[in-house]
Design a protein around this motif. Structure first.
Motif, PDB file in Angstrom:
ATOM      1  N   ARG A  85       0.853  -1.188   0.000  1.00  0.00           N
ATOM      2  CA  ARG A  85       0.000   0.000   0.000  1.00  0.00           C
ATOM      3  C   ARG A  85       0.894   1.246   0.000  1.00  0.00           C
ATOM      4  N   GLY A  86       0.639   2.171  -0.918  1.00  0.00           N
ATOM      5  CA  GLY A  86       1.430   3.402  -0.959  1.00  0.00           C
ATOM      6  C   GLY A  86       2.549   3.367  -1.972  1.00  0.00           C
ATOM      7  N   ASP A  87       2.904   2.179  -2.452  1.00  0.00           N
ATOM      8  CA  ASP A  87       3.915   2.104  -3.509  1.00  0.00           C
ATOM      9  C   ASP A  87       3.296   2.544  -4.835  1.00  0.00           C
ATOM     10  N   TYR A  88       4.150   2.954  -5.760  1.00  0.00           N
ATOM     11  CA  TYR A  88       3.662   3.173  -7.128  1.00  0.00           C
ATOM     12  C   TYR A  88       3.063   1.863  -7.624  1.00  0.00           C
ATOM     13  N   ALA A  89       2.048   1.978  -8.475  1.00  0.00           N
ATOM     14  CA  ALA A  89       1.319   0.785  -8.902  1.00  0.00           C
ATOM     15  C   ALA A  89       2.139  -0.070  -9.867  1.00  0.00           C
ATOM     16  N   MET A  90       1.928  -1.406  -9.749  1.00  0.00           N
ATOM     17  CA  MET A  90       2.425  -2.315 -10.798  1.00  0.00           C
ATOM     18  C   MET A  90       1.569  -2.110 -12.035  1.00  0.00           C
TER      19      MET A  90
ATOM     20  N   ALA B 289     -14.283  -7.185 -23.570  1.00  0.00           N
ATOM     21  CA  ALA B 289     -13.464  -6.044 -23.120  1.00  0.00           C
ATOM     22  C   ALA B 289     -12.138  -6.554 -22.565  1.00  0.00           C
ATOM     23  N   VAL B 290     -12.201  -7.615 -21.770  1.00  0.00           N
ATOM     24  CA  VAL B 290     -10.957  -8.161 -21.201  1.00  0.00           C
ATOM     25  C   VAL B 290     -10.067  -8.691 -22.326  1.00  0.00           C
ATOM     26  N   SER B 291     -10.672  -9.398 -23.302  1.00  0.00           N
ATOM     27  CA  SER B 291      -9.871  -9.940 -24.416  1.00  0.00           C
ATOM     28  C   SER B 291      -9.225  -8.808 -25.219  1.00  0.00           C
ATOM     29  N   ALA B 292      -9.948  -7.692 -25.341  1.00  0.00           N
ATOM     30  CA  ALA B 292      -9.437  -6.576 -26.161  1.00  0.00           C
ATOM     31  C   ALA B 292      -8.156  -5.979 -25.584  1.00  0.00           C
ATOM     32  N   LEU B 293      -7.900  -6.230 -24.300  1.00  0.00           N
ATOM     33  CA  LEU B 293      -6.667  -5.672 -23.715  1.00  0.00           C
ATOM     34  C   LEU B 293      -5.423  -6.243 -24.383  1.00  0.00           C
ATOM     35  N   ALA B 294      -5.564  -7.425 -25.007  1.00  0.00           N
ATOM     36  CA  ALA B 294      -4.403  -8.020 -25.689  1.00  0.00           C
ATOM     37  C   ALA B 294      -3.904  -7.106 -26.794  1.00  0.00           C
ATOM     38  N   THR B 295      -4.814  -6.359 -27.423  1.00  0.00           N
ATOM     39  CA  THR B 295      -4.365  -5.419 -28.466  1.00  0.00           C
ATOM     40  C   THR B 295      -4.263  -3.989 -27.944  1.00  0.00           C
ATOM     41  N   ASP B 296      -5.082  -3.634 -26.950  1.00  0.00           N
ATOM     42  CA  ASP B 296      -5.044  -2.250 -26.428  1.00  0.00           C
ATOM     43  C   ASP B 296      -3.760  -1.949 -25.667  1.00  0.00           C
ATOM     44  N   LEU B 297      -3.237  -2.956 -24.969  1.00  0.00           N
ATOM     45  CA  LEU B 297      -2.084  -2.712 -24.086  1.00  0.00           C
ATOM     46  C   LEU B 297      -0.869  -3.505 -24.549  1.00  0.00           C
ATOM     47  N   ASP B 298       0.291  -2.885 -24.400  1.00  0.00           N
ATOM     48  CA  ASP B 298       1.541  -3.576 -24.705  1.00  0.00           C
ATOM     49  C   ASP B 298       2.549  -3.226 -23.607  1.00  0.00           C
ATOM     50  N   PRO B 299       2.286  -3.698 -22.379  1.00  0.00           N
ATOM     51  CA  PRO B 299       3.136  -3.254 -21.265  1.00  0.00           C
ATOM     52  C   PRO B 299       4.549  -3.807 -21.378  1.00  0.00           C
ATOM     53  N   PRO B 300       5.548  -2.989 -21.113  1.00  0.00           N
ATOM     54  CA  PRO B 300       6.922  -3.518 -21.102  1.00  0.00           C
ATOM     55  C   PRO B 300       7.193  -4.245 -19.789  1.00  0.00           C
ATOM     56  N   ASP B 301       8.149  -5.175 -19.799  1.00  0.00           N
ATOM     57  CA  ASP B 301       8.634  -5.737 -18.530  1.00  0.00           C
ATOM     58  C   ASP B 301       9.241  -4.582 -17.738  1.00  0.00           C
ATOM     59  N   ASP B 302       9.091  -4.594 -16.421  1.00  0.00           N
ATOM     60  CA  ASP B 302       9.858  -3.640 -15.612  1.00  0.00           C
ATOM     61  C   ASP B 302      10.268  -4.322 -14.314  1.00  0.00           C
ATOM     62  N   ILE B 303      10.845  -3.542 -13.390  1.00  0.00           N
ATOM     63  CA  ILE B 303      11.371  -4.199 -12.185  1.00  0.00           C
ATOM     64  C   ILE B 303      10.258  -4.777 -11.324  1.00  0.00           C
ATOM     65  N   GLN B 304       9.036  -4.333 -11.533  1.00  0.00           N
ATOM     66  CA  GLN B 304       7.929  -4.827 -10.695  1.00  0.00           C
ATOM     67  C   GLN B 304       7.313  -6.112 -11.234  1.00  0.00           C
TER      68      GLN B 304
END
Ligand SMILES: Cc1cc2nc3c(=O)[nH]c(=O)nc-3n(C[C@H](O)[C@H](O)[C@H](O)COP(=O)(O)OP(=O)(O)OC[C@H]3O[C@@H](n4cnc5c(N)ncnc54)[C@H](O)[C@@H]3O)c2cc1C
Length: 281
Positions: A189-194, A240-255
């Motif tokens: 709680r309080g950390d930047y979000a993953m 809507a949940v399936s559409a996230l596969a094309t809407d989002l392309d998150p990079p790997d990060d330390i979290q």
């Protein structure tokens, strides 16, 4: 570590702050200092002058002008959290603020500093985008407003120019038809979000319209998920949940890895969709 030496100037007005920004090379505005001083202490930045804007009158107000709520740049997170106007007319921001850091940081950190710093995992930039809000800016050539869609340009990069001061943000005041949703996953709680999600919609009591999803922690800026928005507005939560596969392309990060972030984004979407569909009194 200690910061590199810097000069300090206290601006008494917007005009003075803009003049100082023009006159002093490599200067930086100081608001709550909660992000800036950490970057100085870690020597990630070494401005020659800090221009303190805390003495500029009028930037610490929350005002409602008809259908718009304006939050001044120097409004502290804690002040916004206590505001009845924010609770009633900007409920998305009210829901997001308790997730920002810890009380000591919320007592000093400002709304303007958070938007100007534009951390891609921060809550308020995503709220501004979900609310289709705008940023009020004053610079050497006058004032202007920039919509959130155009304000966040890249990693910690915004539409602010070197002599610009963010004076506030404006968001549409919530009405009886407005719905908002907010949730995030953070290590503690309080950390930047993953991964986090701020969302808005309108409802006639049965259906959702004008759905806006702004994910954070998934890219270089807050990210709209437009296909998912359209699917949810059509009542199709699984699509809507399936559409996230094309809407989002998150990079790997330390979290987390990209794969984990995608999974968490889907979980958040389901939770936040439920909030959007909640019947409020
Ligand atoms: C341990 C820790 C945890 C944190 N966790 C979170 C978190 O979970 N979520 C989150 O969102 N934030 C988090 N923060 C950051 C916090 O929210 C800061 O308050 C915020 O990012 C910056 O606000 P500030 O007023 O302190 O800005 P400052 O640190 O004073 O300034 C930040 C940057 O913005 C510029 N700036 C400030 N005000 C203006 C303005 N009016 N016009 C133009 N430029 C301006 C400054 O020049 C500087 O470059 C955390 C901070 C710490 C130290």
């Amino acid at each position: 570590m200690k910061p590199a030496p810097f000069a300090y100037a206290r601006a008494g007005s917007l005009e003075e702050a803009i003049a100082l920004l023009g006159a002093r090379s490599e200067s930086r505005l100081l608001a709550g200092g909660q992000s800036l001083l950490a970057t100085l202490n870690m020597r990630l930045s070494a401005p020659r002058t800090l221009i303190d804007i805390n003495g500029i009158a009028g930037l610490d107000r929350i005002t409602r002008n008809g259908a718009t709520i304006e939050i001044g740049a120097l409004v502290r997170h804690a002040q916004a959290a206590r505001s009845p106007d924010i609770a009633e007319f900007a409920p998305l921001i009210a829901r997001a603020i308790p997730h920002i850091a810890h009380p000591a940081i919320r007592n000093r950190g400002t709304i303007g500093g958070s938007i100007a710093f534009a951390d891609p995992a921060a809550e308020l930039p995503a709220c501004l985008l979900a609310l289709d809000g705008e940023v009020a800016i004053t610079g050497a050539s006058g004032t202007r407003a920039v919509k959130a869609d155009a304000f966040f340009k890249g990693l910690y990069e915004t539409a602010l120019g070197p002599q610009d001061i963010l004076t506030g943000i404006r968001v549409p005041a919530a009405s009886a038809q407005s719905r908002v949703g907010f949730d995030e996953f953070a290590m503690r709680r309080g950390d930047y979000a993953m991964v986090g999600l701020a969302a808005t919609a309108r409802t006639d009591g049965r259906n959702l319209a004008d759905v806006r999803f702004a994910f954070f922690g998934v890219g270089q800026t807050p990210v709209r998920a437009k296909k998912a928005e359209a699917a949810l507005a059509n009542g199709k939560l699984d699509d809507a949940v399936s559409a996230l596969a094309t809407d989002l392309d998150p990079p790997d990060d330390i979290q987390a890895t990209s794969k984990v972030k995608r999974h968490l984004a889907g979980v958040l979407l389901r939770r936040v969709a439920r909030q959007l569909m909640e019947v409020t009194a």
